[in-house]
Write a protein that holds these residues in place. Structure first.
Motif, short mmCIF file in Angstrom:
data_model
loop_
_atom_site.label_atom_id
_atom_site.label_comp_id
_atom_site.label_asym_id
_atom_site.label_seq_id
_atom_site.Cartn_x
_atom_site.Cartn_y
_atom_site.Cartn_z
N VAL A 1 45.79 43.62 41.04
CA VAL A 1 46.77 44.21 40.91
C VAL A 1 47.29 45.28 41.64
O VAL A 1 46.78 45.99 41.55
CB VAL A 1 46.85 44.40 39.31
CG1 VAL A 1 48.36 45.04 38.83
CG2 VAL A 1 46.52 43.52 38.26
N MET B 1 25.85 48.85 39.24
CA MET B 1 27.70 48.97 39.52
C MET B 1 27.89 49.35 40.72
O MET B 1 27.66 50.57 41.13
CB MET B 1 28.06 49.55 38.37
CG MET B 1 29.72 49.69 38.17
SD MET B 1 30.52 50.90 37.47
CE MET B 1 30.71 52.21 38.50
N TYR C 1 40.67 41.87 36.05
CA TYR C 1 41.57 42.27 37.00
C TYR C 1 40.93 43.51 37.67
O TYR C 1 40.03 44.28 37.10
CB TYR C 1 43.01 42.76 36.35
CG TYR C 1 42.96 44.08 35.55
CD1 TYR C 1 42.51 43.92 34.09
CD2 TYR C 1 43.18 45.46 35.97
CE1 TYR C 1 42.42 45.08 33.32
CE2 TYR C 1 43.18 46.42 35.23
CZ TYR C 1 42.87 46.22 33.76
OH TYR C 1 42.66 47.37 33.25
N ILE D 1 42.66 47.02 39.77
CA ILE D 1 43.62 47.51 40.59
C ILE D 1 43.40 47.62 41.95
O ILE D 1 42.37 48.24 42.40
CB ILE D 1 43.89 48.99 40.06
CG1 ILE D 1 44.18 49.02 38.45
CG2 ILE D 1 45.19 49.91 40.52
CD1 ILE D 1 45.19 48.25 37.94
N THR E 1 40.52 49.71 44.05
CA THR E 1 39.31 50.47 43.55
C THR E 1 38.55 49.26 43.26
O THR E 1 38.49 48.06 43.64
CB THR E 1 39.74 50.62 41.93
OG1 THR E 1 40.12 49.66 41.54
CG2 THR E 1 41.15 51.38 41.96
N ALA E 2 37.12 49.60 42.98
CA ALA E 2 36.03 48.86 42.63
C ALA E 2 36.00 48.20 41.39
O ALA E 2 34.87 47.64 41.10
CB ALA E 2 34.63 49.68 43.25
N ALA E 3 36.93 48.57 40.44
CA ALA E 3 36.75 48.29 39.04
C ALA E 3 36.87 46.79 38.87
O ALA E 3 37.23 45.99 39.57
CB ALA E 3 37.97 48.68 38.34
N ARG E 4 35.72 46.36 37.78
CA ARG E 4 35.52 45.14 37.75
C ARG E 4 35.30 45.04 36.24
O ARG E 4 34.10 45.48 35.73
CB ARG E 4 34.30 44.60 38.67
CG ARG E 4 34.16 43.12 38.20
CD ARG E 4 34.03 42.17 39.24
NE ARG E 4 34.08 40.58 38.56
CZ ARG E 4 33.92 39.74 39.34
NH1 ARG E 4 33.90 39.77 40.65
NH2 ARG E 4 34.09 38.51 38.74
#
Lengths: 660, 660
Positions: free
Chosen positions: B578, B620, B652, B654, B657-660
């Motif tokens: 996203v 992570m 999703y 953003i 970023t590395a967000a998972r």
């Protein structure tokens, strides 16, 4: 610590040359042709003040006597006494009650082996054994639920009646008691039942099967104790399956029971998690004796299936309450997790067997994970309450009691007692090359190398709270051999010093530092782990853990409990605020909290308007957040205070993003 | 479209003055003292080519005849024929089979009302009604499972035997058939059973209850059809509960059955979701007639509990397979979701009743959500397969068939038939102030204002694929009244034009544009919605949806199916990428795909090494990702092709970023 005076070493040597029943390890692979490692008896290892000592004390000093009272109150021992007419009472409880008593006896036996059983509990066990032996049927059959007026029902409900499951626990208790005391009374009860089975059942006789695996591993240990090949072959009969039984069991039960069909036809872990763990443990025992390659291949595949797709981060097993069963691959719900204490203990059993067969630390890593977390959580800190389920998330409803003193099927309490009572036996092994250190805690071992050289070792450490362990190696005299010291996979780096000298590039073999040298009495090994708290992500195929992390530190999995968070919030209000540079934990030793623990504190945020006041669905957008801190405690200590919310998997956001 | 010629309007007026049985709405609130809105008959509304027309055709032209064949093959109609001796066969199926037949008859009746039933299906229904009527007991009792040799079991298993549930469906079918044809035969069967009940049961007679709510709403509609107060009071007797029954039901069953205890004692939605939905629908019907404030308060609380804590984004209800039940607040698992078709349909029923009581668009919003998604998904595109469960995630195992032609309890198929056959009756209402437009699709209505003025309206729209709808208003002559046009809550903004003039700040009352003016024949309203695809987040208390978003466009919830993704990947490989500025969807009309749909395509990433080849747990950290696109289809079309993976809630990140 200093090396022991010579007089102790002499005593040690004397012990090693004691009677045949004495000084046998928990799993006696000393003559197993396919064992790489060989166990060290419980009696040879003393756990000193440290992490496990209070846990083991809770099992031995609190759990054993209070659970005996409950066994009596619920008529489980009277179920034996009525058989001999010592008590004229009706049978009580479900069919497998005998097994609860046998597991309790086995736990007492391990406490006797280590010298930690008080005279009262030992006498009580003697009395129970006497009550059991007096009740045995003249045929050798001995399952209290199917004696007397119910004798006609023997072997009529093999899928569900647990008769040979009970027999397996009888054998294990009898063996442990014999090894503790030389007293064969209970072992002989088991031998008579074994002979009854051998007389009546088998491929050339009547078919038989047991719906709950357990008898297999017990029969292999019996073979190790009384080397009569028929016991091993009977274990093989159960594991290979008697084709005549396939008609008697529905396909769904082949899944659930994890038996009847040939073990080597299995390709995935499925069905009842405890049954599956006992089955794979028994099959690994069978492999240790026979070297059967099909078993080896099957076991390796099943292990990969467990570790790669079906194990909770706590080492817990069993995703579904329905059937207490494994789920589909990656089906690992947290709040609904079943994760029965017995299944985590079974996980320990299996990996211990695999470790003996291979010397590979990947099995010790899983053993440690299950032991410190999913099994350890099962016994309350005071030793009087037990988890049946060990979920990874708890809503906090006061009615949702995870820890209880008793269950209608109290299989977990004595299983927790026996794993903790036998724990000293899981610390060390020997191999032809030397001696192995699997687990870390303040302890002393007095045993011998495989060439007979007496050796003593001690560990000084605050593991897992502290990052360092010092191991003192004291052979009877200077000698060349290898000390294998485990290098846990969770420790990104580990610093090794031998005899005061840093080893820059130590040899690591399958997860163990292999330190070969001429060891002189008092030589020291110092190992320093990377104890920085870790943020662990689950494979995204675990849909329940997407967007969340688990916090681990050393071998411990952590959890957040609502009680430790700012007033008015639950754990579900918070998400970890992770700096883009990595986690920012504070580790804080709390001597007075939950028996003494290191808590972890990390920056966190919560929505300015509590989620419970917000709509169920809304456009994805950053809301307003309030900063704070989230405090975590080791998972094994959860719900040892008043009811509260708990979570292992915690949502997070990378600082500076709106990710939620 | 143009206004109809005058001759049609004359016919319309004539119809409005026809016999009393004709031109009654699905829910006839025309004399309900506490109804704000009043329905428009199915016969007055014609759905033209558009979104719903093929769905309704699947129900009427394909489902009704093929399901009749299955009812015959499974003996469900013979279960009636044997009562009169027309067939000498054993009874087949579970107890509630009669209800399946009644629901099928009700669906045929709605198709007859709209003129869409062919002669064959109408004749078949006539024959079935004849078979039913011939079998009724002289006492008036009429439940095939408890006639003849089983008559002695009547009312002996009230909690589970569905006798009055069946009676409720008999009444609803009888009423719908009467309103379709003036033929009272089936209605009279119901009246005789009603009289049998009134003679034998009640507070001053024997106690009775029904474990599956349904009879309540049917009795209220009977009262609206045959204005005998005793029918309404009998509904009240069931809703208020007979205190004598409280002893007969275990506390757990009070939860599961959602009946027996006084309805106004309920504070949360719990237990069996379909039972609960039928109970609240019946209670709302009771409120519409009585204005009882305790009912009003109870219903408002239960609605908030559903919409705020227990409803899937699809409008589906029932989180747990066990008990087909609501879960705890925010317990909304996706793969394990039960979300029975009947529960989503019950959600439509309830909100329709609440809407009639209030004129509040918040109920229409929920009705639309459940109708377009969780109910609509229940019938396959070809009309021959039915969902019992409507999960929000499917693993893709070929053995996991969500859509099947038949179930051992085939309650959902005829429920889907009747909701779709009656759908024209849900588009419009009248109130004293004017006329209401609830749903958008190409359609024509010929009805009358409440002062008797004939009015005709038409809609031209490609909703929900397109963002615009044009409504032509044609009163018999120029007249001042209000047209209420729904402004869906999902549309952030909506542009309104009346008679060619943009309305800059239109009056919105409870989710409806209230457009009051002197309407001249042919005046047009044009409304333009915000049809941009939306990323919807769940409340973080829904632990299963953390880190994931649902994609919605207009009233449709979208889902990703594996078949539409790049070869070799499943939906579980992908996460939406996203942009920090917001979603970046392409909307693509696909005329030949799944009956004609708008697909949504969005940038996405997948790990360079597939997750299934990666470990279960890992530190992570950002792995390597490969860019691509994820394609989504409307949820209601899922599993209409070969077996494949499916997910509504999609992870999703953003971008950046590395967000998972």
């Amino acid at each position: 610590m200093k090396s022991l005076p010579a007089v102790v070493l002499v005593a040690c040597v004397a012990a090693a040359q004691g009677p045949a029943w004495r000084d046998r390890p928990v799993l006696d692979t000393s003559k197993s042709a396919y064992a790489v490692l060989h166990g060290v008896p419980v009696s040879a290892v003393a756990l000193r003040d440290g992490f496990w000592s209070p846990r083991r004390k809770a099992a031995i000093a609190a759990s054993l006597p209070t659970f005996l009272e409950l066994l009596e109150q619920n008529g489980e021992i009277d179920n034996f006494r009525r058989l001999s007419g010592r008590k004229n009472v009706a049978r009580r409880g479900r069919i497998p009650t005998d097994a609860d008593v046998y597991k309790w006896l086995e736990a007492v036996a391990f406490a006797v082996q280590s010298g930690d059983a008080g005279p009262h509990i030992r006498q009580a066990a003697e009395g129970v054994i006497d009550d059991i032996a007096a009740g045995q049927d003249s045929s050798g059959y001995m399952v209290s639920a199917f004696m007397g007026e119910n004798a006609s029902q023997r072997h009529t409900g093999m899928a569900r009646n647990h008769e040979l499951y009970i027999f397996g626990h009888m054998l294990q208790a009898g063996i442990a008691w014999y090894r503790a005391s030389g007293d064969r009374r209970l072992l002989d009860v088991g031998l008579r039942m074994a002979d009854y089975l051998l007389r009546n059942f088998g491929l050339d006789k009547k078919p038989i099967f047991e719906g709950h695996p357990e008898v297999e591993l017990a029969l292999v240990e019996l073979y190790r104790t009384i080397p009569d090949r028929r016991y091993l072959d009977l274990a093989g009969y159960f594991l290979d399956g008697d084709p005549r039984n396939m008609q008697a069991v529905r396909p769904a039960d082949l899944v659930y029971l994890f038996t009847v069909e040939p073990f080597t036809d299995r390709t995935i872990l499925e069905g009842h998690a405890v049954r599956a763990m006992y089955a794979v443990s028994g099959a690994t025992d069978y492999f240790l004796e026979t070297g059967n390659r099909k078993y080896q291949t099957t076991l390796a595949n099943l292990w990969e299936d467990m570790v790669g797709r079906k194990m909770y981060v706590t080492g817990g097993l069993g995703s579904r309450a329905q059937g207490e069963a494994f789920g589909d691959p990656y089906e690992l719900p947290n709040r609904q997790a079943y994760a029965e204490s017995c299944a985590a203990i079974g996980n320990v059993f299996w990996n211990w067997r695999f470790l003996q067969a291979t010397g590979d630390g990947k099995y010790t890593d899983v053993l440690e994970r299950a032991l410190y977390n999913g099994a350890n959580s099962g016994l309350s800190l005071d030793g009087k309450l037990y988890c049946y389920r060990n979920p990874l998330e708890v809503g906090g409803d006061a009615d949702d009691r995870i820890r209880n003193p008793w269950y209608s099927t109290p299989c977990c309490p004595p299983n927790l007692e026996r794993i903790l009572a036998s724990l000293p036996g899981y610390f060390y092994s020997t191999s032809k090359d030397g001696v192995w250190v699997h687990l870390f805690d303040n302890s002393e071992v007095r045993w011998k190398l495989e060439d007979g050289t007496p050796i003593e070792m001690s560990q000084q450490t605050l593991y897992p709270w502290d990052d360092k362990a010092t191991i003192t190696v004291t052979p009877a005299s200077a000698k060349n051999f290898t000390v294998f010291v485990r290098k846990p996979a969770w420790s990104a780096a580990a610093r090794l010093e031998v005899a005061g000298v840093m080893v820059p590039a130590p040899l690591v073999q399958k997860g163990y530092f292999a330190i070969r040298r001429t060891w002189k009495p008092g030589d020291r090994i110092t190992i320093q782990f990377d104890m920085r708290p870790r943020l662990t992500a689950a494979n995204p195929l675990v849909r329940d853990d997407i967007g969340k992390v688990a916090v681990e530190r050393g071998p411990l999995v952590y959890a957040a409990e609502g009680l430790d968070q700012p007033a008015g919030t639950t754990v579900f209000d918070w998400q970890l605020a992770v700096p883009s540079g990595g986690a920012a934990f504070k580790s804080v030793w709390k001597a007075d909290m939950l028996g003494g623990i290191v808590t972890l504190v990390h920056p966190a945020v919560r929505p300015a308007v509590p989620d419970r006041e917000q709509p169920l669905y809304r456009n994805m957008a950053a809301g307003k957040y309030v900063s704070g801190e989230l405090t975590l405690i080791p998972f094994y200590t959860f719900q040892n205070r008043e009811p509260t919310s708990m979570a292992v998997w915690i949502p997070y956001r990378i600082a500076g993003t709106a990710a939620r």
